[in-house]
Design a protein around this motif. Structure first.
Motif, PDB file in Angstrom:
ATOM      1  N   ALA A 215       0.841  -1.340  -0.118  1.00  0.00           N
ATOM      2  CA  ALA A 215      -0.047  -0.052   0.053  1.00  0.00           C
ATOM      3  C   ALA A 215       0.784   1.324   0.165  1.00  0.00           C
ATOM      4  O   ALA A 215       0.420   2.370  -0.299  1.00  0.00           O
ATOM      5  CB  ALA A 215      -0.922   0.004   1.091  1.00  0.00           C
ATOM      6  N   PRO A 218       1.222   3.752  -3.855  1.00  0.00           N
ATOM      7  CA  PRO A 218      -0.200   4.181  -4.626  1.00  0.00           C
ATOM      8  C   PRO A 218       0.293   4.686  -5.910  1.00  0.00           C
ATOM      9  O   PRO A 218      -0.661   4.446  -7.086  1.00  0.00           O
ATOM     10  CB  PRO A 218      -0.825   5.302  -3.588  1.00  0.00           C
ATOM     11  N   LYS A 219       1.341   5.345  -6.160  1.00  0.00           N
ATOM     12  CA  LYS A 219       1.428   6.238  -7.517  1.00  0.00           C
ATOM     13  C   LYS A 219       1.859   4.894  -8.484  1.00  0.00           C
ATOM     14  O   LYS A 219       1.599   4.954  -9.591  1.00  0.00           O
ATOM     15  CB  LYS A 219       2.758   6.940  -7.616  1.00  0.00           C
ATOM     16  N   ALA A 221       0.960   1.783  -8.262  1.00  0.00           N
ATOM     17  CA  ALA A 221      -0.299   1.112  -8.337  1.00  0.00           C
ATOM     18  C   ALA A 221      -1.029   1.826  -9.455  1.00  0.00           C
ATOM     19  O   ALA A 221      -1.601   1.131 -10.251  1.00  0.00           O
ATOM     20  CB  ALA A 221      -0.988   0.953  -7.094  1.00  0.00           C
ATOM     21  N   GLU A 222      -1.233   3.113  -9.503  1.00  0.00           N
ATOM     22  CA  GLU A 222      -1.868   3.730 -10.376  1.00  0.00           C
ATOM     23  C   GLU A 222      -1.196   3.522 -11.755  1.00  0.00           C
ATOM     24  O   GLU A 222      -1.873   3.588 -12.825  1.00  0.00           O
ATOM     25  CB  GLU A 222      -2.011   5.270 -10.243  1.00  0.00           C
ATOM     26  N   LEU A 233      -3.526  -4.212  -3.086  1.00  0.00           N
ATOM     27  CA  LEU A 233      -2.769  -3.623  -2.281  1.00  0.00           C
ATOM     28  C   LEU A 233      -2.836  -3.967  -0.850  1.00  0.00           C
ATOM     29  O   LEU A 233      -3.934  -4.309  -0.245  1.00  0.00           O
ATOM     30  CB  LEU A 233      -3.012  -2.033  -2.251  1.00  0.00           C
TER      31      LEU A 233
END
Ligand SMILES: NC(=O)NCCC[C@H](N)C(=O)O
Length: 258
Positions: A215, A218-219, A221-222, A233
């Motif tokens: 987690a 996040p960037k 993951a995007e 996540l």
């Protein structure tokens, strides 16, 4: 049909004594860590992976990082000889479990050292990081164990992070992901995708386009969602304090015969 089992090991009650090399030590909350570990195992289960729990080793603070104790290639398990002497007692129960599952078992011997976290498989190419916990004899023994089975072992330098897989992992199509400041020689990989966060470099392939990720990225993951992948996540902050990442908390067993 490939098997979908994953070795895991409960965190020790002495987790907060786990080794730190490149990070400043910060206190680890054992209760939060256990909850995060359960979340991680739950995510594996949700995506079709049956967990096989290795007998707990309460006197091994780093035992939860089970990835470092074995390298799988097809049905052959190479039991490692971890570079940190304090981690060597972790391997016995892992070996026992893998033999029980029907794997052929092989070993890294003194003077070799090898941590599973230093080994990244991309198809039949097996990258091995040398410079931290894995030494030249360990690399040579990895070659001797797996090249006869069809592996091509490629040694790569690692100096900026604990393990090769702290720096890079790979997408299902073989593209290698890494956060550039932490990768010694990105040009060693035929297809390299830079990611914006250190922990964005870590993905566990869950099947299809699903990617288990921390987690804390996040960037990335995007970025990966934009490329058509499905990031899953999980919070693993307590393990990250000890230089752990999503890959090191399990060993996927995809080629069991039983
Ligand atoms: N494969 C991995 O990334 N393992 C993480 C191991 C962390 C542990 N504290 C160690 O230093 O050995």
């Amino acid at each position: 049909m490939p098997s979908r089992k994953a070795l895991i090991r409960q965190p020790s009650s002495r987790l907060d004594e786990g080794l730190v090399t490149h990070l400043q030590r910060t206190p680890v909350d054992a209760v939060v860590a256990l909850r995060q570990w359960e979340g991680y195992v739950g995510a594996l289960a949700e995506h079709g992976w049956e967990s096989i729990e290795v007998a707990p080793a309460d006197d091994c603070p780093d035992g939860v990082f089970v990835e470092d104790t074995v390298v799988m290639f097809r049905n052959v398990a190479l039991i490692t000889r971890p570079g940190a002497a304090s981690r060597r007692p972790e391997t016995a129960a892992v070996e026992e479990e893998l033999a029980r599952l029907g794997c052929s078992v092989n070993w890294v011997w003194e003077p070799g050292t090898l941590d599973g976290g230093d080994v990244l498989k991309v198809g039949d190419t097996v990258y091995v990081g040398q410079g931290g916990r894995t030494n030249a004899a360990g690399v040579a023994q990895l070659r001797a164990a797996f090249e006869p089975l069809g592996a091509r072992v490629v040694a790569v330098p690692v100096s900026r992070v604990l393990h090769l897989k702290s720096a890079v992992t790979a997408l299902p199509d073989g593209t290698v992901l890494g956060h550039p400041p932490l990768v010694d020689v990105p040009t060693l990989f035929p297809r390299f995708l830079p990611v914006p966060e250190p922990s964005g470099a870590h993905v566990v392939l869950l099947g299809g386009g699903r990617l288990l990720m921390a987690a804390s990225a996040p960037k990335t993951a995007e970025l990966l969602a934009g490329l058509g992948y499905e990031p899953v996540l999980v919070e693993i902050g307590e393990f990250e304090k000890l230089e752990g990442c999503v890959t090191c908390l399990s060993v996927r067993l995809r080629d069991l015969y039983v």
